[in-house]
Write a protein that holds these residues in place. Sequence first.
Motif, PDB file in Angstrom:
ATOM      1  N   ASP A 158       0.830  -1.197   0.000  1.00 10.22           N
ATOM      2  CA  ASP A 158       0.000   0.000   0.000  1.00 10.22           C
ATOM      3  C   ASP A 158       0.870   1.254   0.000  1.00 10.22           C
ATOM      4  O   ASP A 158       1.991   1.243   0.540  1.00 10.22           O
ATOM      5  CB  ASP A 158      -0.907   0.017   1.233  1.00 10.22           C
ATOM      6  N   PRO A 159       0.391   2.364  -0.578  1.00  9.89           N
ATOM      7  CA  PRO A 159       1.180   3.603  -0.603  1.00  9.89           C
ATOM      8  C   PRO A 159       1.614   4.066   0.786  1.00  9.89           C
ATOM      9  O   PRO A 159       2.734   4.562   0.954  1.00  9.89           O
ATOM     10  CB  PRO A 159       0.232   4.602  -1.269  1.00  9.89           C
ATOM     11  N   ALA A 160       0.733   3.928   1.781  1.00 13.32           N
ATOM     12  CA  ALA A 160       1.091   4.350   3.138  1.00 13.32           C
ATOM     13  C   ALA A 160       2.246   3.506   3.684  1.00 13.32           C
ATOM     14  O   ALA A 160       3.166   4.033   4.318  1.00 13.32           O
ATOM     15  CB  ALA A 160      -0.128   4.240   4.057  1.00 13.32           C
ATOM     16  N   VAL A 161       2.195   2.207   3.419  1.00 13.07           N
ATOM     17  CA  VAL A 161       3.267   1.315   3.881  1.00 13.07           C
ATOM     18  C   VAL A 161       4.570   1.639   3.156  1.00 13.07           C
ATOM     19  O   VAL A 161       5.646   1.685   3.765  1.00 13.07           O
ATOM     20  CB  VAL A 161       2.868  -0.158   3.660  1.00 13.07           C
ATOM     21  N   ARG A 162       4.466   1.868   1.844  1.00 12.18           N
ATOM     22  CA  ARG A 162       5.671   2.215   1.074  1.00 12.18           C
ATOM     23  C   ARG A 162       6.280   3.517   1.582  1.00 12.18           C
ATOM     24  O   ARG A 162       7.507   3.640   1.694  1.00 12.18           O
ATOM     25  CB  ARG A 162       5.325   2.337  -0.414  1.00 12.18           C
ATOM     26  N   THR A 163       5.426   4.491   1.879  1.00 10.22           N
ATOM     27  CA  THR A 163       5.933   5.780   2.377  1.00 10.22           C
ATOM     28  C   THR A 163       6.644   5.612   3.708  1.00 10.22           C
ATOM     29  O   THR A 163       7.744   6.146   3.916  1.00 10.22           O
ATOM     30  CB  THR A 163       4.773   6.778   2.535  1.00 10.22           C
ATOM     31  N   LEU A 164       6.025   4.855   4.629  1.00  8.99           N
ATOM     32  CA  LEU A 164       6.643   4.639   5.940  1.00  8.99           C
ATOM     33  C   LEU A 164       7.978   3.904   5.811  1.00  8.99           C
ATOM     34  O   LEU A 164       8.980   4.303   6.411  1.00  8.99           O
ATOM     35  CB  LEU A 164       5.689   3.842   6.828  1.00  8.99           C
ATOM     36  N   LEU A 165       8.000   2.843   5.005  1.00  8.19           N
ATOM     37  CA  LEU A 165       9.243   2.088   4.814  1.00  8.19           C
ATOM     38  C   LEU A 165      10.317   2.932   4.144  1.00  8.19           C
ATOM     39  O   LEU A 165      11.500   2.849   4.491  1.00  8.19           O
ATOM     40  CB  LEU A 165       8.962   0.836   3.985  1.00  8.19           C
ATOM     41  N   ALA A 166       9.919   3.763   3.180  1.00  9.97           N
ATOM     42  CA  ALA A 166      10.887   4.605   2.476  1.00  9.97           C
ATOM     43  C   ALA A 166      11.531   5.610   3.426  1.00  9.97           C
ATOM     44  O   ALA A 166      12.754   5.818   3.398  1.00  9.97           O
ATOM     45  CB  ALA A 166      10.197   5.322   1.322  1.00  9.97           C
ATOM     46  N   VAL A 167      10.718   6.233   4.289  1.00  8.77           N
ATOM     47  CA  VAL A 167      11.268   7.198   5.262  1.00  8.77           C
ATOM     48  C   VAL A 167      12.195   6.493   6.244  1.00  8.77           C
ATOM     49  O   VAL A 167      13.280   6.990   6.570  1.00  8.77           O
ATOM     50  CB  VAL A 167      10.120   7.916   5.998  1.00  8.77           C
ATOM     51  N   LEU A 168      11.769   5.315   6.724  1.00 11.47           N
ATOM     52  CA  LEU A 168      12.621   4.559   7.649  1.00 11.47           C
ATOM     53  C   LEU A 168      13.940   4.168   6.995  1.00 11.47           C
ATOM     54  O   LEU A 168      15.003   4.229   7.629  1.00 11.47           O
ATOM     55  CB  LEU A 168      11.881   3.312   8.128  1.00 11.47           C
ATOM     56  N   MET A 169      13.886   3.776   5.717  1.00  8.24           N
ATOM     57  CA  MET A 169      15.115   3.399   5.016  1.00  8.24           C
ATOM     58  C   MET A 169      16.017   4.605   4.791  1.00  8.24           C
ATOM     59  O   MET A 169      17.245   4.519   4.969  1.00  8.24           O
ATOM     60  CB  MET A 169      14.769   2.747   3.683  1.00  8.24           C
ATOM     61  N   GLY A 170      15.438   5.744   4.401  1.00 10.62           N
ATOM     62  CA  GLY A 170      16.245   6.932   4.145  1.00 10.62           C
ATOM     63  C   GLY A 170      16.910   7.462   5.393  1.00 10.62           C
ATOM     64  O   GLY A 170      18.130   7.696   5.429  1.00 10.62           O
ATOM     65  N   VAL A 171      16.112   7.621   6.465  1.00 10.63           N
ATOM     66  CA  VAL A 171      16.651   8.142   7.720  1.00 10.63           C
ATOM     67  C   VAL A 171      17.536   7.100   8.404  1.00 10.63           C
ATOM     68  O   VAL A 171      18.641   7.400   8.863  1.00 10.63           O
ATOM     69  CB  VAL A 171      15.502   8.581   8.653  1.00 10.63           C
ATOM     70  N   GLY A 172      17.046   5.855   8.473  1.00 15.41           N
ATOM     71  CA  GLY A 172      17.818   4.803   9.129  1.00 15.41           C
ATOM     72  C   GLY A 172      19.117   4.487   8.413  1.00 15.41           C
ATOM     73  O   GLY A 172      20.137   4.229   9.051  1.00 15.41           O
ATOM     74  N   GLY A 173      19.089   4.535   7.075  1.00 10.97           N
ATOM     75  CA  GLY A 173      20.307   4.278   6.322  1.00 10.97           C
ATOM     76  C   GLY A 173      21.380   5.309   6.607  1.00 10.97           C
ATOM     77  O   GLY A 173      22.560   4.978   6.813  1.00 10.97           O
ATOM     78  N   VAL A 174      20.976   6.590   6.651  1.00  8.08           N
ATOM     79  CA  VAL A 174      21.941   7.658   6.941  1.00  8.08           C
ATOM     80  C   VAL A 174      22.465   7.523   8.372  1.00  8.08           C
ATOM     81  O   VAL A 174      23.660   7.700   8.632  1.00  8.08           O
ATOM     82  CB  VAL A 174      21.298   9.044   6.725  1.00  8.08           C
ATOM     83  N   TYR A 175      21.578   7.199   9.315  1.00  6.84           N
ATOM     84  CA  TYR A 175      22.013   7.055  10.711  1.00  6.84           C
ATOM     85  C   TYR A 175      23.019   5.911  10.857  1.00  6.84           C
ATOM     86  O   TYR A 175      24.050   6.073  11.529  1.00  6.84           O
ATOM     87  CB  TYR A 175      20.811   6.811  11.614  1.00  6.84           C
ATOM     88  N   ILE A 176      22.724   4.769  10.256  1.00  8.09           N
ATOM     89  CA  ILE A 176      23.647   3.622  10.340  1.00  8.09           C
ATOM     90  C   ILE A 176      24.988   3.979   9.693  1.00  8.09           C
ATOM     91  O   ILE A 176      26.058   3.645  10.211  1.00  8.09           O
ATOM     92  CB  ILE A 176      23.022   2.389   9.672  1.00  8.09           C
ATOM     93  N   TRP A 177      24.933   4.685   8.557  1.00  5.05           N
ATOM     94  CA  TRP A 177      26.163   5.083   7.865  1.00  5.05           C
ATOM     95  C   TRP A 177      26.992   6.031   8.719  1.00  5.05           C
ATOM     96  O   TRP A 177      28.209   5.858   8.866  1.00  5.05           O
ATOM     97  CB  TRP A 177      25.788   5.729   6.535  1.00  5.05           C
ATOM     98  N   VAL A 178      26.337   7.039   9.316  1.00  2.00           N
ATOM     99  CA  VAL A 178      27.044   8.002  10.169  1.00  2.00           C
ATOM    100  C   VAL A 178      27.595   7.308  11.409  1.00  2.00           C
ATOM    101  O   VAL A 178      28.736   7.570  11.825  1.00  2.00           O
ATOM    102  CB  VAL A 178      26.109   9.163  10.566  1.00  2.00           C
ATOM    103  N   ASN A 179      26.817   6.425  12.022  1.00  2.00           N
ATOM    104  CA  ASN A 179      27.266   5.708  13.212  1.00  2.00           C
ATOM    105  C   ASN A 179      28.499   4.855  12.902  1.00  2.00           C
ATOM    106  O   ASN A 179      29.451   4.801  13.701  1.00  2.00           O
ATOM    107  CB  ASN A 179      26.136   4.829  13.738  1.00  2.00           C
ATOM    108  N   ASN A 180      28.507   4.203  11.751  1.00  2.00           N
ATOM    109  CA  ASN A 180      29.667   3.403  11.350  1.00  2.00           C
ATOM    110  C   ASN A 180      30.898   4.287  11.147  1.00  2.00           C
ATOM    111  O   ASN A 180      32.007   3.932  11.565  1.00  2.00           O
ATOM    112  CB  ASN A 180      29.340   2.642  10.068  1.00  2.00           C
ATOM    113  N   LYS A 181      30.703   5.447  10.510  1.00  2.00           N
ATOM    114  CA  LYS A 181      31.821   6.386  10.324  1.00  2.00           C
ATOM    115  C   LYS A 181      32.360   6.875  11.665  1.00  2.00           C
ATOM    116  O   LYS A 181      33.582   6.982  11.859  1.00  2.00           O
ATOM    117  CB  LYS A 181      31.346   7.580   9.492  1.00  2.00           C
ATOM    118  N   ALA A 182      31.453   7.179  12.608  1.00  2.00           N
ATOM    119  CA  ALA A 182      31.871   7.676  13.917  1.00  2.00           C
ATOM    120  C   ALA A 182      32.666   6.624  14.675  1.00  2.00           C
ATOM    121  O   ALA A 182      33.731   6.920  15.246  1.00  2.00           O
ATOM    122  CB  ALA A 182      30.647   8.104  14.720  1.00  2.00           C
ATOM    123  N   ASN A 183      32.173   5.394  14.701  1.00  2.00           N
ATOM    124  CA  ASN A 183      32.880   4.319  15.415  1.00  2.00           C
ATOM    125  C   ASN A 183      34.264   4.077  14.820  1.00  2.00           C
ATOM    126  O   ASN A 183      35.241   3.872  15.554  1.00  2.00           O
ATOM    127  CB  ASN A 183      32.058   3.034  15.362  1.00  2.00           C
TER     128      ASN A 183
END
Length: 322
Positions: free
Chosen positions: A116-141
């Motif tokens: 569903d569009p709502a599910v796709r939107t939620l997953l897309a935001v989680l992937m965009g924000v979560g992906g950047v956070y995981i990437w930054v956290n890995n760089k910091a460590n």
Amino acid sequence: MVLSAAPIIYIVIFVAVLLVVEGLYLLVFGKSISLNSKVNRRLEMLDKGAKRDQVLEQLRKEASQHLSTNGIPLYSLLAAKAQKANIAFSPRQLLVVMAVLSVLAYLGLTIGTSADPAVRTLLAVLMGVGGVYIWVNNKANKRIALIEEQLPDAIELMVRSLRVGHPFSAAVQIVAREVADPLGTEFGMIADEAAYGRDVTESLKSLAERTDMQDLRFLAVAVTIQQQSGGNLAEILDGLAKVVRARFRLFRRVKAITAEAKWSGTFLSAFPLVALVGIQVMKPDYYDGVKDNAAFVPVAIGVFGFLALNVLFMKIMTTIKV
């Protein structure tokens, strides 16, 4: 047996998000942000013809830009990690990257799944924000681990410089020339700030706070006490270098002792999720007989709650304070 590709598509899109953000970072800043170069970034910028004050201004801007942006909503969750990683992206650029990655993830989910569009939107935001956070956290460590590894050698280099008669400011400059990134550039900033009139101890304290490292706080306190009460700074730093190196060896030993328990905890935490994905791929209709039951959603929430508690307790059991 009907196979469902949706879980695999979700994983592939998330991995693609991580690869895209790394690619964008390398595309914009190139090798200038590499931590493996033998010549640190500050010296490369000076070698290319940049003036000393311009290099200092650029490096100080990057070093303080993330923690100084308290007005951006929700960015404080990422700011501390981005500061430790010394991400060259500005806060607004990172937010734009999150938005772009969310849009790309949404397009990928739209093409690859029928959710569903709502599910796709939620997953897309989680992937965009979560992906950047995981990437930054890995760089910091990675960056903090390199600084911890370089610090004992840097202090010993200062000790040798002090023992042959150099002042402390010259010892800092030697570290800035001889040590690779990330510590070489950080000490280069301290040397430049001292040349323009800032107290060295204030610069060391600022570095310790930016990286949130106890060993750097020890160094700042040692230099401050010596400046206020006198004494042989070379002997003080020599003792500090031995303490820092002993702490580093102890951390490595603790890490080795707890490695098996951490991997066991990771396996036990990840296995239920892997099993769930496997079931969804191999038999998508596995839960059709019970998913309409009124108790299905509460039980599923309870299961994921227990899984979260498992992750928390595994983290607590394998984290040893030294």
